[in-house]
Design a protein around this motif. Structure first.
Motif, PDB file in Angstrom:
ATOM      1  N   ALA A 185      -9.839  -0.792   2.215  1.00  0.00           N
ATOM      2  CA  ALA A 185     -10.321  -2.102   2.684  1.00  0.00           C
ATOM      3  C   ALA A 185     -11.401  -1.904   3.743  1.00  0.00           C
ATOM      4  N   LYS A 186     -12.519  -1.384   3.303  1.00  0.00           N
ATOM      5  CA  LYS A 186     -13.616  -1.053   4.209  1.00  0.00           C
ATOM      6  C   LYS A 186     -14.942  -1.317   3.510  1.00  0.00           C
ATOM      7  N   ALA A 187     -15.889  -1.900   4.236  1.00  0.00           N
ATOM      8  CA  ALA A 187     -17.238  -2.123   3.733  1.00  0.00           C
ATOM      9  C   ALA A 187     -18.245  -1.493   4.690  1.00  0.00           C
ATOM     10  N   VAL A 188     -19.311  -0.965   4.137  1.00  0.00           N
ATOM     11  CA  VAL A 188     -20.384  -0.366   4.925  1.00  0.00           C
ATOM     12  C   VAL A 188     -21.621  -1.238   4.786  1.00  0.00           C
ATOM     13  N   ILE A 189     -22.166  -1.675   5.911  1.00  0.00           N
ATOM     14  CA  ILE A 189     -23.404  -2.457   5.904  1.00  0.00           C
ATOM     15  C   ILE A 189     -24.526  -1.578   6.427  1.00  0.00           C
ATOM     16  N   VAL A 190     -25.509  -1.331   5.568  1.00  0.00           N
ATOM     17  CA  VAL A 190     -26.660  -0.497   5.907  1.00  0.00           C
ATOM     18  C   VAL A 190     -27.888  -1.397   5.914  1.00  0.00           C
ATOM     19  N   TYR A 191     -28.652  -1.361   7.003  1.00  0.00           N
ATOM     20  CA  TYR A 191     -29.806  -2.264   7.044  1.00  0.00           C
ATOM     21  C   TYR A 191     -30.942  -1.695   7.898  1.00  0.00           C
ATOM     22  N   GLY A 192     -32.146  -2.155   7.560  1.00  0.00           N
ATOM     23  CA  GLY A 192     -33.325  -1.902   8.381  1.00  0.00           C
ATOM     24  C   GLY A 192     -33.966  -3.240   8.693  1.00  0.00           C
TER      25      GLY A 192
ATOM     26  N   LEU B 249     -30.605   1.475  10.527  1.00  0.00           N
ATOM     27  CA  LEU B 249     -31.407   2.666  10.272  1.00  0.00           C
ATOM     28  C   LEU B 249     -32.268   3.073  11.460  1.00  0.00           C
ATOM     29  N   ASP B 250     -32.302   2.250  12.501  1.00  0.00           N
ATOM     30  CA  ASP B 250     -32.997   2.667  13.721  1.00  0.00           C
ATOM     31  C   ASP B 250     -32.244   3.778  14.439  1.00  0.00           C
ATOM     32  N   CYS B 251     -30.942   3.851  14.197  1.00  0.00           N
ATOM     33  CA  CYS B 251     -30.139   4.849  14.925  1.00  0.00           C
ATOM     34  C   CYS B 251     -29.265   5.707  14.018  1.00  0.00           C
ATOM     35  N   CYS B 252     -29.208   5.398  12.723  1.00  0.00           N
ATOM     36  CA  CYS B 252     -28.369   6.171  11.797  1.00  0.00           C
ATOM     37  C   CYS B 252     -29.232   6.942  10.809  1.00  0.00           C
ATOM     38  N   HIS B 253     -28.982   8.223  10.709  1.00  0.00           N
ATOM     39  CA  HIS B 253     -29.669   9.059   9.724  1.00  0.00           C
ATOM     40  C   HIS B 253     -28.991   8.891   8.373  1.00  0.00           C
ATOM     41  N   ARG B 254     -29.718   9.166   7.294  1.00  0.00           N
ATOM     42  CA  ARG B 254     -29.143   9.029   5.948  1.00  0.00           C
ATOM     43  C   ARG B 254     -27.882   9.875   5.784  1.00  0.00           C
ATOM     44  N   SER B 255     -27.822  11.031   6.439  1.00  0.00           N
ATOM     45  CA  SER B 255     -26.644  11.887   6.309  1.00  0.00           C
ATOM     46  C   SER B 255     -25.445  11.334   7.069  1.00  0.00           C
ATOM     47  N   ASP B 256     -25.669  10.369   7.991  1.00  0.00           N
ATOM     48  CA  ASP B 256     -24.557   9.701   8.673  1.00  0.00           C
ATOM     49  C   ASP B 256     -23.912   8.656   7.769  1.00  0.00           C
ATOM     50  N   ILE B 257     -24.690   8.110   6.854  1.00  0.00           N
ATOM     51  CA  ILE B 257     -24.217   7.022   6.013  1.00  0.00           C
ATOM     52  C   ILE B 257     -23.271   7.514   4.930  1.00  0.00           C
ATOM     53  N   MET B 258     -23.597   8.636   4.313  1.00  0.00           N
ATOM     54  CA  MET B 258     -22.849   9.075   3.133  1.00  0.00           C
ATOM     55  C   MET B 258     -21.357   9.322   3.396  1.00  0.00           C
TER      56      MET B 258
ATOM     57  N   VAL C  69     -33.367   6.187   2.328  1.00  0.00           N
ATOM     58  CA  VAL C  69     -31.911   6.139   2.181  1.00  0.00           C
ATOM     59  C   VAL C  69     -31.513   5.857   0.737  1.00  0.00           C
ATOM     60  N   LEU C  70     -32.187   4.914   0.097  1.00  0.00           N
ATOM     61  CA  LEU C  70     -31.832   4.554  -1.276  1.00  0.00           C
ATOM     62  C   LEU C  70     -32.064   5.717  -2.237  1.00  0.00           C
ATOM     63  N   THR C  71     -33.177   6.413  -2.064  1.00  0.00           N
ATOM     64  CA  THR C  71     -33.459   7.564  -2.916  1.00  0.00           C
ATOM     65  C   THR C  71     -32.422   8.658  -2.711  1.00  0.00           C
ATOM     66  N   TYR C  72     -32.079   8.889  -1.468  1.00  0.00           N
ATOM     67  CA  TYR C  72     -31.081   9.902  -1.118  1.00  0.00           C
ATOM     68  C   TYR C  72     -29.708   9.541  -1.689  1.00  0.00           C
ATOM     69  N   MET C  73     -29.317   8.286  -1.495  1.00  0.00           N
ATOM     70  CA  MET C  73     -28.016   7.826  -1.976  1.00  0.00           C
ATOM     71  C   MET C  73     -27.928   7.917  -3.494  1.00  0.00           C
ATOM     72  N   LYS C  74     -28.987   7.531  -4.176  1.00  0.00           N
ATOM     73  CA  LYS C  74     -28.989   7.574  -5.635  1.00  0.00           C
ATOM     74  C   LYS C  74     -28.746   8.996  -6.139  1.00  0.00           C
ATOM     75  N   GLY C  75     -29.332   9.979  -5.492  1.00  0.00           N
ATOM     76  CA  GLY C  75     -29.160  11.366  -5.906  1.00  0.00           C
ATOM     77  C   GLY C  75     -27.751  11.885  -5.699  1.00  0.00           C
ATOM     78  N   LEU C  76     -27.036  11.323  -4.731  1.00  0.00           N
ATOM     79  CA  LEU C  76     -25.678  11.792  -4.434  1.00  0.00           C
ATOM     80  C   LEU C  76     -24.604  11.073  -5.252  1.00  0.00           C
ATOM     81  N   LYS C  77     -24.972  10.023  -5.959  1.00  0.00           N
ATOM     82  CA  LYS C  77     -24.106   9.377  -6.963  1.00  0.00           C
ATOM     83  C   LYS C  77     -22.747   8.921  -6.421  1.00  0.00           C
ATOM     84  N   PRO C  78     -22.709   8.092  -5.392  1.00  0.00           N
ATOM     85  CA  PRO C  78     -21.420   7.564  -4.934  1.00  0.00           C
ATOM     86  C   PRO C  78     -20.807   6.670  -6.006  1.00  0.00           C
TER      87      PRO C  78
END
Length: 246
Positions: free
Chosen positions: A98-105, A134-143, A170-179
């Motif tokens: 029961a968790k959601a992640v909100i990623v935004y710029g 995304l001002d303070c979170c790197h793409r590797s923090d999101i995954m 971030v979107l390109t990176y996330m797509k490659g990691l296939k969550p």
């Protein structure tokens, strides 16, 4: 596997990008081990999760006593080897909670206002929210946050008829990691043409994310009506998450 010493030389598996003077897991705080191991798994091994599951079953079927796990990089596991093996099984499943992640710029805080209203809607129904600007979170923090998430909601302001550059990254990176096993939708504010939210939503569909709502958009500062819609979409997604979890 060194039979005489019950040591598994695991190469990339069970490693982490963590350099310290401590050589063994027993000398490193448990919270650090979990954070670093999850970050490594999510950013390196996530696309290979089906193989990880298969190999986990193979290790169990062989019945090998594993006293020590020695990866190519990161600490040697001499205390918590059963723990990290179980963690890999869990992360490979990507089982939603029961968790959601909100990623935004956001350029001028308007997309951020939408993000906060969505978060409030989710929280009001009992779903935990991880808020990642995304001002303070790197793409590797999101995954790593997606490993046990049920949903990801992604927002971007529009720039040059497209998403913000850091969001494209971030979107390109996330797509490659296939969550896997994620629901969600896109949102964003704009001043001129407003394509960003649609571009984000299209990319989410390409990733196999289950889209639960049409993309939410606000021209300039979001009005009360738009913020209310954001809140309601957050509520609806939360109810969907909880229903799926049973």
């Amino acid at each position: 596997y060194l039979e005489e010493e019950n040591i598994l030389f695991s190469q990339d598996a069970f490693g982490m990008h963590y350099a310290s003077t401590e050589r063994f897991d027993s000398d490193i705080p448990q919270t650090v081990l979990e954070e670093e191991a999850a970050t490594y798994y999510a950013n390196i091994l996530l696309p290979y999760s089906p193989l990880v599951t298969k190999l986990s079953h193979k290790i169990a079927s062989l019945g090998l006593p594993i006293k020590i796990i020695a990866p190519d990089h990161g600490p040697v596991w001499r205390k918590n080897s059963p723990w990290i093996i179980e963690k890999y099984k869990t992360w490979a499943e990507q089982k939603p909670t029961a968790k959601a992640v909100i990623v935004y710029g956001s350029m001028w805080k308007n997309t951020e206002k939408m993000a906060r209203s969505i978060a409030e809607g989710l929280i009001s129904e009992g779903v935990a929210v991880k808020f990642m600007c995304l001002d303070c979170c790197h793409r590797s923090d999101i995954m790593p946050e997606l490993l046990n998430a049920a949903a990801v909601i992604i927002g971007s302001s529009t720039l040059n008829n497209n998403v913000l550059p850091q969001m494209a990254d971030v979107l390109t990176y996330m797509k490659g990691l296939k969550p896997k096993n994620l629901k969600g939708f896109a949102f964003g504010s704009y001043g001129w043409s407003g394509e960003a939210a649609d571009h984000v939503q299209a990319m989410m569909k390409e990733m196999g994310i289950e889209i639960t709502s049409e993309a939410l958009k606000a021209k300039n500062a979001p009005t009360d009506d738009i913020l209310n819609a954001c809140y309601e979409k957050g509520q609806a997604l939360a109810r969907d998450i909880l229903a799926a979890l049973g």
